[in-house]
Design a protein around this motif. Structure first.
Motif, mmCIF file in Angstrom:
data_model
loop_
_atom_site.group_PDB
_atom_site.id
_atom_site.type_symbol
_atom_site.label_atom_id
_atom_site.label_comp_id
_atom_site.label_asym_id
_atom_site.label_seq_id
_atom_site.Cartn_x
_atom_site.Cartn_y
_atom_site.Cartn_z
ATOM 1 N N TRP A 19 57.017 27.919 23.113
ATOM 2 C CA TRP A 19 55.650 27.596 22.715
ATOM 3 C C TRP A 19 55.617 26.311 21.891
ATOM 4 O O TRP A 19 54.762 25.448 22.109
ATOM 5 N N LYS A 20 56.568 26.172 20.958
ATOM 6 C CA LYS A 20 56.636 24.947 20.149
ATOM 7 C C LYS A 20 56.897 23.725 21.025
ATOM 8 O O LYS A 20 56.280 22.677 20.835
ATOM 9 N N ILE B 38 56.778 32.605 28.637
ATOM 10 C CA ILE B 38 56.504 33.095 27.277
ATOM 11 C C ILE B 38 55.922 34.506 27.347
ATOM 12 O O ILE B 38 56.330 35.395 26.612
ATOM 13 N N THR C 6 61.569 37.107 21.373
ATOM 14 C CA THR C 6 60.471 36.556 20.578
ATOM 15 C C THR C 6 60.823 35.156 20.087
ATOM 16 O O THR C 6 59.982 34.249 20.106
ATOM 17 N N MET C 7 62.066 34.968 19.656
ATOM 18 C CA MET C 7 62.504 33.635 19.228
ATOM 19 C C MET C 7 62.452 32.644 20.393
ATOM 20 O O MET C 7 62.019 31.498 20.222
ATOM 21 N N TYR D 59 58.836 31.741 21.070
ATOM 22 C CA TYR D 59 58.333 30.834 20.037
ATOM 23 C C TYR D 59 58.853 29.414 20.257
ATOM 24 O O TYR D 59 58.087 28.447 20.147
ATOM 25 N N GLN D 60 60.118 29.279 20.581
ATOM 26 C CA GLN D 60 60.683 27.947 20.830
ATOM 27 C C GLN D 60 60.032 27.302 22.052
ATOM 28 O O GLN D 60 59.746 26.094 22.040
#
Length: 67
Positions: free
Chosen positions: A55-56, A3, A48-49, A52-53
């Protein structure tokens, strides 16, 4: 770790000015300096996407999938 690399890559690419401070090669008449930066807008969005994925997914794993 991944990340952080996804989020750090655009900063490194844009701060390393000597790597793209030139005119050639041109792309449909646009100097390299400009199209390289515009390309990084798209790459930064994708990275960035991805961050984020990731991280989720990590958050779901930590909380046992309750979210």
């Amino acid at each position: 770790m991944v990340i952080g690399l996804c989020l750090l890559a655009p900063f490194v690419a844009m701060l390393w000015v000597s790597s793209y401070a030139r005119i050639e090669p041109t792309l449909i008449g646009i100097p390299f300096f400009y199209w390289y930066q515009l390309l990084w807008v798209l790459i930064s969005t994708a990275l960035t996407m991805t961050a984020y994925q990731l991280w989720k997914r990590d958050q779901r794993a930590r909380h046992g999938g309750e979210r």
